[in-house]
Design an enzyme around this catalytic site. Structure first.
Site, PDB file in Angstrom:
ATOM      1  CB  SER A 110     -47.349  57.645 -13.520  1.00  0.00           C
ATOM      2  OG  SER A 110     -47.167  56.423 -12.887  1.00  0.00           O
ATOM      3  CG  HIS A 120     -45.769  62.216 -14.320  1.00  0.00           C
ATOM      4  ND1 HIS A 120     -46.848  62.187 -15.177  1.00  0.00           N
ATOM      5  CD2 HIS A 120     -45.212  60.982 -14.406  1.00  0.00           C
ATOM      6  CE1 HIS A 120     -46.925  60.999 -15.743  1.00  0.00           C
ATOM      7  NE2 HIS A 120     -45.940  60.243 -15.295  1.00  0.00           N
ATOM      8  CD  GLU A 152     -49.067  65.280 -15.952  1.00  0.00           C
ATOM      9  OE1 GLU A 152     -48.642  64.133 -15.734  1.00  0.00           O
ATOM     10  OE2 GLU A 152     -50.182  65.502 -16.424  1.00  0.00           O
ATOM     11  CG  ASN A 192     -49.898  58.412 -17.141  1.00  0.00           C
ATOM     12  OD1 ASN A 192     -49.525  58.133 -18.278  1.00  0.00           O
ATOM     13  ND2 ASN A 192     -49.076  58.418 -16.109  1.00  0.00           N
TER      14      ASN A 192
HETATM   15  N1  3HC Z   1     -29.491  60.521 -24.057  1.00  0.00           N
HETATM   16  C1  3HC Z   1     -29.738  61.649 -24.757  1.00  0.00           C
HETATM   17  N2  3HC Z   1     -30.351  61.662 -25.970  1.00  0.00           N
HETATM   18  C2  3HC Z   1     -30.682  60.473 -26.487  1.00  0.00           C
HETATM   19  C3  3HC Z   1     -30.460  59.254 -25.809  1.00  0.00           C
HETATM   20  C4  3HC Z   1     -29.840  59.314 -24.543  1.00  0.00           C
HETATM   21  N3  3HC Z   1     -29.600  58.229 -23.803  1.00  0.00           N
HETATM   22  N4  3HC Z   1     -30.951  58.258 -26.576  1.00  0.00           N
HETATM   23  C5  3HC Z   1     -31.462  58.821 -27.662  1.00  0.00           C
HETATM   24  N5  3HC Z   1     -31.305  60.164 -27.632  1.00  0.00           N
HETATM   25  C6  3HC Z   1     -31.766  61.134 -28.620  1.00  0.00           C
HETATM   26  C7  3HC Z   1     -31.236  60.843 -30.009  1.00  0.00           C
HETATM   27  O1  3HC Z   1     -29.970  61.412 -30.227  1.00  0.00           O
HETATM   28  C8  3HC Z   1     -32.296  61.485 -30.895  1.00  0.00           C
HETATM   29  O2  3HC Z   1     -32.109  62.886 -30.904  1.00  0.00           O
HETATM   30  P1  3HC Z   1     -32.347  63.753 -32.261  1.00  0.00           P
HETATM   31  O3  3HC Z   1     -33.822  63.620 -32.556  1.00  0.00           O
HETATM   32  O4  3HC Z   1     -31.930  65.134 -31.896  1.00  0.00           O
HETATM   33  O5  3HC Z   1     -31.477  63.092 -33.282  1.00  0.00           O
HETATM   34  C9  3HC Z   1     -33.589  61.235 -30.109  1.00  0.00           C
HETATM   35  O6  3HC Z   1     -33.188  61.042 -28.732  1.00  0.00           O
HETATM   36  C10 3HC Z   1     -34.332  60.000 -30.600  1.00  0.00           C
HETATM   37  O7  3HC Z   1     -33.450  58.875 -30.473  1.00  0.00           O
HETATM   38  P2  3HC Z   1     -33.281  57.740 -31.556  1.00  0.00           P
HETATM   39  O8  3HC Z   1     -33.317  58.382 -32.928  1.00  0.00           O
HETATM   40  O9  3HC Z   1     -32.112  56.905 -31.253  1.00  0.00           O
HETATM   41  O10 3HC Z   1     -34.490  56.819 -31.277  1.00  0.00           O
HETATM   42  P3  3HC Z   1     -35.924  56.808 -31.891  1.00  0.00           P
HETATM   43  O11 3HC Z   1     -36.076  57.760 -33.015  1.00  0.00           O
HETATM   44  O12 3HC Z   1     -36.181  55.367 -32.079  1.00  0.00           O
HETATM   45  O13 3HC Z   1     -36.807  57.387 -30.677  1.00  0.00           O
HETATM   46  C11 3HC Z   1     -37.942  57.453 -28.626  1.00  0.00           C
HETATM   47  C12 3HC Z   1     -36.869  56.757 -29.457  1.00  0.00           C
HETATM   48  C13 3HC Z   1     -37.481  58.857 -28.245  1.00  0.00           C
HETATM   49  C14 3HC Z   1     -38.144  56.622 -27.372  1.00  0.00           C
HETATM   50  C15 3HC Z   1     -39.243  57.573 -29.488  1.00  0.00           C
HETATM   51  O14 3HC Z   1     -39.598  56.307 -29.975  1.00  0.00           O
HETATM   52  C16 3HC Z   1     -40.393  58.135 -28.715  1.00  0.00           C
HETATM   53  O15 3HC Z   1     -40.518  59.346 -28.551  1.00  0.00           O
HETATM   54  N6  3HC Z   1     -41.272  57.228 -28.230  1.00  0.00           N
HETATM   55  C17 3HC Z   1     -42.430  57.618 -27.450  1.00  0.00           C
HETATM   56  C18 3HC Z   1     -42.013  57.808 -26.013  1.00  0.00           C
HETATM   57  C19 3HC Z   1     -43.155  58.285 -25.174  1.00  0.00           C
HETATM   58  O16 3HC Z   1     -44.288  58.436 -25.593  1.00  0.00           O
HETATM   59  N7  3HC Z   1     -42.857  58.507 -23.889  1.00  0.00           N
HETATM   60  C20 3HC Z   1     -43.811  58.918 -22.926  1.00  0.00           C
HETATM   61  C21 3HC Z   1     -44.324  57.715 -22.240  1.00  0.00           C
HETATM   62  S1  3HC Z   1     -45.542  58.158 -21.065  1.00  0.00           S
HETATM   63  C22 3HC Z   1     -44.730  58.314 -19.644  1.00  0.00           C
HETATM   64  O17 3HC Z   1     -43.543  58.190 -19.565  1.00  0.00           O
HETATM   65  C23 3HC Z   1     -45.571  58.598 -18.468  1.00  0.00           C
HETATM   66  C24 3HC Z   1     -45.579  57.417 -17.544  1.00  0.00           C
HETATM   67  O18 3HC Z   1     -46.192  57.808 -16.335  1.00  0.00           O
HETATM   68  C25 3HC Z   1     -46.310  56.213 -18.086  1.00  0.00           C
END
Ligand code: 3HC
Length: 287
Positions: free
Chosen positions: A119, A140, A152, A190
């Site tokens: 990352s 990434h 990415e 990041n």
């Molecule tokens: N498999 C497939 N789909 C799934 C799933 C799984 N295991 N779990 C959930 N989903 C789907 C749901 O069905 C839903 O789809 P829909 O919008 O079509 O209905 C969608 O994902 C959202 O799920 P939920 O409604 O159950 O959950 P939330 O609405 O609470 O969302 C989240 C959860 C997607 C994690 C949301 O809170 C989010 O987007 N958070 C931000 C995450 C983020 O910013 N990630 C990037 C981090 S940075 C990174 O990773 C880089 C690293 O280097 C640090």
């Protein structure tokens, strides 16, 4: 290049998600962990996530079973030797990443695509260890891997256009979209995200606002799906600290320095959701 088999190094939070998306896309997957205990935990996480996908109506039960059947776990790096694509997703530590690349680099086929899920660590500092830097690039993935649509792609100094094209085609075959970045610290995501997360910690550290209010502010005020403190717990405090350390040491700019509170929490074993406690409590009591 026709990809049939994907080898994945590491079955942690990111590794298990990468295993999942590759298996769901129809690839045969071999995933390697350092010991049986970590492997068991990683495969349990995979099964939990596949189960959630079924519950959410995103995956049919028969497709879940077929995906699971395509995955084999191992503790032996040599079992990845005949992979068409190798993705390394071990902890964010330059020395350990170099060691594992030196090990896999000796056994994997010359034409294999070699990818790191780092990352923030500069690719140029890992590429020589692979023994095949023209075939090496960054892929990434974002957390949670099965849900987030972006990967990415990071180009090392020696990554060829052919390697980029193959990496892009592979990621698109997983149903994901790509952006491309050069090999600079933190790449695109990041270098923006981690200072934002650290700034949120500084606000809490200075007593300006509670974690709940910082999160509520960004969720309701700016429409982010998850406030920065929650996101920090979700990504992992240790991972975020490691990225902030890389940014800080590469740019030598105080705005990238990790806040002392973040370090103290990691030292105390508060890694976020994965350890049961971060800024929020994820234990049964806390839930
Ligand atoms: N498999 C497939 N789909 C799934 C799933 C799984 N295991 N779990 C959930 N989903 C789907 C749901 O069905 C839903 O789809 P829909 O919008 O079509 O209905 C969608 O994902 C959202 O799920 P939920 O409604 O159950 O959950 P939330 O609405 O609470 O969302 C989240 C959860 C997607 C994690 C949301 O809170 C989010 O987007 N958070 C931000 C995450 C983020 O910013 N990630 C990037 C981090 S940075 C990174 O990773 C880089 C690293 O280097 C640090």
């Amino acid at each position: 290049m026709q990809v049939k088999k994907v080898g994945i190094l590491g079955c942690g939070l990111m590794g298990s998600g990468i295993v999942e998306v590759c298996a769901k896309a129809g690839y045969e997957v071999v995933v390697r962990e350092v010991n049986d205990q970590f492997l068991k935990k990683g495969l349990e996480r995979l099964e939990g996530s596949l189960g959630t996908a079924v519950e959410k109506g995103k995956l049919r039960k028969e497709d879940r079973d077929a995906a699971r059947a395509r995955v084999r776990g191992t503790t032996n790096v040599a079992d990845l030797a005949d992979s068409d694509v190798v993705i390394e997703a071990i902890i964010e530590d330059r020395v350990q990443k170099r060691e594992i690349w030196a090990e896999i680099g000796k056994v994997v086929r010359r034409e294999a695509l070699l990818a790191t899920n780092t990352s923030s660590i500069p690719l140029s500092s890992l590429a020589p260890a692979t023994g095949n830097p023209t075939r090496f690039l960054g892929l990434h993935f974002m957390n949670p891997v099965p849900v987030m649509k972006l990967v990415e792609i990071v180009l090392g100094i020696q990554t060829t256009d052919e390697t980029l094209a193959e990496g892009k085609a592979f990621i698109e075959s997983l149903g994901k979209t790509t952006i491309t970045a050069k090999d600079t610290p933190g790449f695109v995501i990041n270098v923006i995200l981690v200072p934002y997360l650290c700034e949120a910690v500084r606000l809490v550290e200075a007593g300006v606002a509670s974690p709940e209010d910082v999160d509520k502010g960004m969720e309701l005020g700016c429409g982010v799906p998850m406030g920065p403190i929650k996101l920090l717990d979700f990504v992992g405090l240790d991972t975020t600290l490691a990225i902030a350390e890389v940014l800080s040491s590469e740019f030598k700019d105080p705005r990238y320095a990790p806040p002392p509170l973040l370090r103290r929490m990691v030292e105390s074993g508060f890694m976020g959701k994965k350890s049961g406690r971060g800024f929020y409590d994820y234990s049964k009591k806390g839930k």
